[in-house]
Design a protein around this motif. Sequence first.
Motif, PDB file in Angstrom:
ATOM      1  N   TYR A 100       0.832  -1.206   0.000  1.00  0.00           N
ATOM      2  CA  TYR A 100       0.000   0.000   0.000  1.00  0.00           C
ATOM      3  C   TYR A 100       0.865   1.254   0.000  1.00  0.00           C
ATOM      4  CZ  TYR A 100      -3.591   3.350   1.463  1.00  0.00           C
ATOM      5  OH  TYR A 100      -4.430   4.437   1.531  1.00  0.00           O
ATOM      6  N   TYR A 101       1.904   1.266   0.846  1.00  0.00           N
ATOM      7  CA  TYR A 101       2.720   2.465   0.998  1.00  0.00           C
ATOM      8  C   TYR A 101       3.960   2.472   0.095  1.00  0.00           C
ATOM      9  CZ  TYR A 101      -0.085   3.747   5.038  1.00  0.00           C
ATOM     10  OH  TYR A 101      -1.120   4.111   5.855  1.00  0.00           O
ATOM     11  N   GLY A 102       4.271   1.352  -0.527  1.00  0.00           N
ATOM     12  CA  GLY A 102       5.496   1.284  -1.297  1.00  0.00           C
ATOM     13  C   GLY A 102       6.725   1.533  -0.450  1.00  0.00           C
ATOM     14  N   ALA A 103       6.667   1.083   0.801  1.00  0.00           N
ATOM     15  CA  ALA A 103       7.720   1.381   1.774  1.00  0.00           C
ATOM     16  C   ALA A 103       8.513   0.127   2.094  1.00  0.00           C
ATOM     17  CB  ALA A 103       7.104   1.936   3.056  1.00  0.00           C
ATOM     18  N   ASP A 104       9.806   0.321   2.361  1.00  0.00           N
ATOM     19  CA  ASP A 104      10.652  -0.780   2.817  1.00  0.00           C
ATOM     20  C   ASP A 104      10.642  -0.771   4.340  1.00  0.00           C
ATOM     21  OD1 ASP A 104      12.379  -2.975   2.499  1.00  0.00           O
ATOM     22  OD2 ASP A 104      14.090  -1.702   2.945  1.00  0.00           O
ATOM     23  N   THR A 105       9.831  -1.602   4.918  1.00  0.00           N
ATOM     24  CA  THR A 105       9.713  -1.665   6.367  1.00  0.00           C
ATOM     25  C   THR A 105      10.868  -2.461   6.966  1.00  0.00           C
ATOM     26  OG1 THR A 105       8.304  -3.614   6.148  1.00  0.00           O
ATOM     27  CG2 THR A 105       7.204  -1.477   6.271  1.00  0.00           C
ATOM     28  N   TYR A 106      10.955  -2.432   8.296  1.00  0.00           N
ATOM     29  CA  TYR A 106      11.999  -3.212   8.959  1.00  0.00           C
ATOM     30  C   TYR A 106      11.849  -4.693   8.606  1.00  0.00           C
ATOM     31  CZ  TYR A 106      13.049   0.721  12.133  1.00  0.00           C
ATOM     32  OH  TYR A 106      13.415   1.923  12.671  1.00  0.00           O
ATOM     33  N   ARG A 107      12.971  -5.285   8.151  1.00  0.00           N
ATOM     34  CA  ARG A 107      13.022  -6.708   7.854  1.00  0.00           C
ATOM     35  C   ARG A 107      14.235  -7.298   8.551  1.00  0.00           C
ATOM     36  NH1 ARG A 107      14.584  -7.579   3.018  1.00  0.00           N
ATOM     37  NH2 ARG A 107      15.303  -5.447   2.635  1.00  0.00           N
ATOM     38  N   PHE A 108      14.115  -8.560   8.902  1.00  0.00           N
ATOM     39  CA  PHE A 108      15.190  -9.239   9.616  1.00  0.00           C
ATOM     40  C   PHE A 108      15.378 -10.633   9.028  1.00  0.00           C
ATOM     41  CE2 PHE A 108      13.058  -6.320  12.440  1.00  0.00           C
ATOM     42  CZ  PHE A 108      14.076  -5.680  13.119  1.00  0.00           C
ATOM     43  N   ILE A 144       6.741  -2.133  10.524  1.00  0.00           N
ATOM     44  CA  ILE A 144       7.359  -0.999  11.198  1.00  0.00           C
ATOM     45  C   ILE A 144       8.327  -0.300  10.249  1.00  0.00           C
ATOM     46  CG2 ILE A 144       8.541  -0.229  13.286  1.00  0.00           C
ATOM     47  CD1 ILE A 144       6.072  -1.879  13.901  1.00  0.00           C
ATOM     48  N   VAL A 145       8.228   1.019  10.158  1.00  0.00           N
ATOM     49  CA  VAL A 145       9.162   1.808   9.359  1.00  0.00           C
ATOM     50  C   VAL A 145       9.980   2.697  10.292  1.00  0.00           C
ATOM     51  CG1 VAL A 145       7.768   1.822   7.258  1.00  0.00           C
ATOM     52  CG2 VAL A 145       7.423   3.610   8.968  1.00  0.00           C
ATOM     53  N   GLU A 154       4.465  -5.349  16.042  1.00  0.00           N
ATOM     54  CA  GLU A 154       5.282  -4.672  17.039  1.00  0.00           C
ATOM     55  C   GLU A 154       5.865  -5.645  18.056  1.00  0.00           C
ATOM     56  OE1 GLU A 154       0.992  -4.230  18.558  1.00  0.00           O
ATOM     57  OE2 GLU A 154       2.058  -4.332  16.641  1.00  0.00           O
ATOM     58  N   GLY A 155       5.122  -6.732  18.345  1.00  0.00           N
ATOM     59  CA  GLY A 155       5.636  -7.749  19.254  1.00  0.00           C
ATOM     60  C   GLY A 155       6.852  -8.459  18.679  1.00  0.00           C
ATOM     61  N   LEU A 156       6.782  -8.819  17.397  1.00  0.00           N
ATOM     62  CA  LEU A 156       7.920  -9.466  16.754  1.00  0.00           C
ATOM     63  C   LEU A 156       9.106  -8.510  16.675  1.00  0.00           C
ATOM     64  CD1 LEU A 156       9.028 -11.966  15.281  1.00  0.00           C
ATOM     65  CD2 LEU A 156       8.162 -10.975  13.149  1.00  0.00           C
ATOM     66  N   PHE A 157       8.840  -7.249  16.380  1.00  0.00           N
ATOM     67  CA  PHE A 157       9.892  -6.233  16.343  1.00  0.00           C
ATOM     68  C   PHE A 157      10.634  -6.178  17.676  1.00  0.00           C
ATOM     69  CE2 PHE A 157      10.532  -1.452  16.931  1.00  0.00           C
ATOM     70  CZ  PHE A 157      11.799  -1.458  16.357  1.00  0.00           C
ATOM     71  N   ALA A 158       9.893  -6.132  18.785  1.00  0.00           N
ATOM     72  CA  ALA A 158      10.521  -6.062  20.106  1.00  0.00           C
ATOM     73  C   ALA A 158      11.256  -7.360  20.441  1.00  0.00           C
ATOM     74  CB  ALA A 158       9.476  -5.747  21.164  1.00  0.00           C
ATOM     75  N   LEU A 159      10.686  -8.510  20.055  1.00  0.00           N
ATOM     76  CA  LEU A 159      11.333  -9.785  20.322  1.00  0.00           C
ATOM     77  C   LEU A 159      12.679  -9.869  19.605  1.00  0.00           C
ATOM     78  CD1 LEU A 159      10.944 -12.771  21.516  1.00  0.00           C
ATOM     79  CD2 LEU A 159      10.347 -13.358  19.159  1.00  0.00           C
ATOM     80  N   ASP A 213      21.478  -1.807  40.533  1.00  0.00           N
ATOM     81  CA  ASP A 213      21.980  -2.715  39.501  1.00  0.00           C
ATOM     82  C   ASP A 213      21.146  -3.989  39.370  1.00  0.00           C
ATOM     83  OD1 ASP A 213      22.661  -3.741  41.933  1.00  0.00           O
ATOM     84  OD2 ASP A 213      24.731  -4.270  41.389  1.00  0.00           O
ATOM     85  N   ARG A 214      20.015  -4.063  40.050  1.00  0.00           N
ATOM     86  CA  ARG A 214      19.189  -5.277  39.970  1.00  0.00           C
ATOM     87  C   ARG A 214      18.295  -5.312  38.734  1.00  0.00           C
ATOM     88  NH1 ARG A 214      17.277  -5.833  46.331  1.00  0.00           N
ATOM     89  NH2 ARG A 214      19.182  -6.879  47.066  1.00  0.00           N
ATOM     90  N   LEU A 215      18.017  -4.169  38.165  1.00  0.00           N
ATOM     91  CA  LEU A 215      17.087  -4.090  37.039  1.00  0.00           C
ATOM     92  C   LEU A 215      17.715  -3.250  35.930  1.00  0.00           C
ATOM     93  CD1 LEU A 215      14.202  -4.702  35.955  1.00  0.00           C
ATOM     94  CD2 LEU A 215      13.497  -2.519  36.946  1.00  0.00           C
ATOM     95  N   ARG A 216      17.907  -3.875  34.770  1.00  0.00           N
ATOM     96  CA  ARG A 216      18.468  -3.172  33.611  1.00  0.00           C
ATOM     97  C   ARG A 216      17.361  -3.013  32.581  1.00  0.00           C
ATOM     98  NH1 ARG A 216      23.780  -2.823  31.295  1.00  0.00           N
ATOM     99  NH2 ARG A 216      23.723  -2.444  29.039  1.00  0.00           N
ATOM    100  N   MET A 217      17.118  -1.761  32.175  1.00  0.00           N
ATOM    101  CA  MET A 217      16.086  -1.477  31.185  1.00  0.00           C
ATOM    102  C   MET A 217      16.717  -0.699  30.040  1.00  0.00           C
ATOM    103  SD  MET A 217      12.964  -0.360  33.734  1.00  0.00           S
ATOM    104  CE  MET A 217      11.678  -0.692  32.526  1.00  0.00           C
ATOM    105  N   GLU A 218      16.471  -1.154  28.814  1.00  0.00           N
ATOM    106  CA  GLU A 218      17.024  -0.502  27.638  1.00  0.00           C
ATOM    107  C   GLU A 218      15.928  -0.301  26.595  1.00  0.00           C
ATOM    108  OE1 GLU A 218      20.283  -2.423  25.814  1.00  0.00           O
ATOM    109  OE2 GLU A 218      21.521  -2.526  27.626  1.00  0.00           O
ATOM    110  N   CYS A 219      16.092   0.732  25.803  1.00  0.00           N
ATOM    111  CA  CYS A 219      15.325   0.856  24.564  1.00  0.00           C
ATOM    112  C   CYS A 219      16.199   0.313  23.452  1.00  0.00           C
ATOM    113  CB  CYS A 219      14.954   2.313  24.295  1.00  0.00           C
ATOM    114  SG  CYS A 219      14.033   2.535  22.750  1.00  0.00           S
ATOM    115  N   THR A 220      15.738  -0.742  22.798  1.00  0.00           N
ATOM    116  CA  THR A 220      16.544  -1.417  21.779  1.00  0.00           C
ATOM    117  C   THR A 220      16.259  -0.924  20.370  1.00  0.00           C
ATOM    118  OG1 THR A 220      14.873  -3.164  21.654  1.00  0.00           O
ATOM    119  CG2 THR A 220      16.741  -3.509  23.164  1.00  0.00           C
ATOM    120  N   GLY A 221      15.128  -0.260  20.158  1.00  0.00           N
ATOM    121  CA  GLY A 221      14.788   0.202  18.824  1.00  0.00           C
ATOM    122  C   GLY A 221      13.538   1.053  18.847  1.00  0.00           C
ATOM    123  N   PHE A 222      13.311   1.783  17.760  1.00  0.00           N
ATOM    124  CA  PHE A 222      12.140   2.649  17.654  1.00  0.00           C
ATOM    125  C   PHE A 222      11.650   2.626  16.217  1.00  0.00           C
ATOM    126  CE2 PHE A 222      10.209   6.745  16.595  1.00  0.00           C
ATOM    127  CZ  PHE A 222       9.219   6.809  17.562  1.00  0.00           C
TER     128      PHE A 222
END
Length: 473
Positions: free
Chosen positions: A126-134, A145-146, A440-445, A369-378
């Motif tokens: 529909y958008y002619g867009a190259d979305t995130y692929r793995f 996801i773009v 979005e779940g697969l993206f985060a996984l 140091d008991r809990l590590r939280m990161e943003c891995t992607g957007f």
Amino acid sequence: MRRSASAQLQSGTRYRTLLEQKIRERRLTLEEFVEFAEVFAREHGEPGTLSHRHLRRLVAGHGENGAPVGQPRPATARLLERIFGVGIEELLAPPPDRPTAHEVSDRRVRRARVGRPDIAEALRHYYGADTYRFRCAGTELVTSIVGMPGWLDLGCLLVPGGKGLRLISGPARDSERFEDAREPGVRMADAPLYQLLDVDPQPSGLTGTLGLTSFVDYALTADLLEGELLDALAAGERGDLPLRESLLPDVEAVFDLPNRLCAGGALALCAIARPASGERGPDYALLVQQRSDQVLNMARRLSVIPKAFHQPLRDPSGDVSIRATLLREMEEELFGRVEVDSTGAQRVAAPMHPSRLSEPMRWLLDEPDRLRMECTGFGLNLVSGNYEFAGLIVIDDEEFWARYGGHIEANWEAAGLTVYSSLDYELNAELVADERWSNEGLFALLQGFRRLGDIGGERVRLPDVTPLTATER
């Protein structure tokens, strides 16, 4: 007194025109719809106007003396047709029978049969867009996801303080036009949502500005795009998407954050260190949920847990960080804190105050140091235009599992919770290929797998995940 959608279905309500039915299905009074139509016309360059008196005649199907209502002016007709994606003659005619609760259930089943790859490929087309692929375990995985260069390699620590995301507008107005459920069995309540205006995700930190919008405004606009798409794909069609053509017609509109409603969320792969057991060595327990039928988005799909809308609980400025959203969702989705459920009434001034935390969360936050939280992607999700902050939550101290592993229990948003070992290569390879994942779940996984593979050491034997550029096939 407010009624749920199921109560309305059971009451046998009959509407005089399809226009009246569609306005009521959006949980609007006639006065509110006039306001909505005025804003819609201004934002979409439509010259049509609509007064409350005129709308009363149109929804009734006749004038005040019983005379036929006749056709509205062409500009008004075009405005109504663009809002609803239905011809004016059909809008002014009596509606078909309302769907029964059984028919609504059947529609959910049909939507659930549409696989994640079908959704992703339809949106890419529909958008002619190259979305995130793995590429993972020899399989190419396409998402909806773009993003921009650099958004996949963040590894950004989510820590208290810092400049971070910033709220630049006041509270969203309350709305009395919304009900707790839009369909039978769906739990939903009006509440403020963060609206993304601009963003700059970097490994050094997440910066950007947000405003506030109402959940009802999201539910009446961007949220409807998902259902429209799923219904079209379930029927074997791709071309007839009038609402998408109106609200999110092209990639430029997707990235035009200041000029559209861009709500979104945060979700994270949760990895909890466990000691060796039997023939298995020390590993991480990886948590995966199947979303229940009661959730608004991606019912019956697989997702990481926690998964949350990015929204304030009680303090719009204080709750703006992605860390705050994920901590709150851990309390709700993993540790059973019902008072942080945003679909219920909020009576506690500071639900995340240290004195109110669950025992597992209090233990995690007692030491830095008991809990590590990161943003891995957007990225931006083409399904509804939502923004998605993908994260990784790591608990490296095995003592947590020994103390609190039995406390972990998914809430009503999950139909099931499965634990995967970070050492089980084969099972995790099968997991990523499961078509039940939300995009979005697969993206985060996958982003979580990439990052955990870098920092997990001997506890990790996960399939390699490689992002693909537009030229790699």
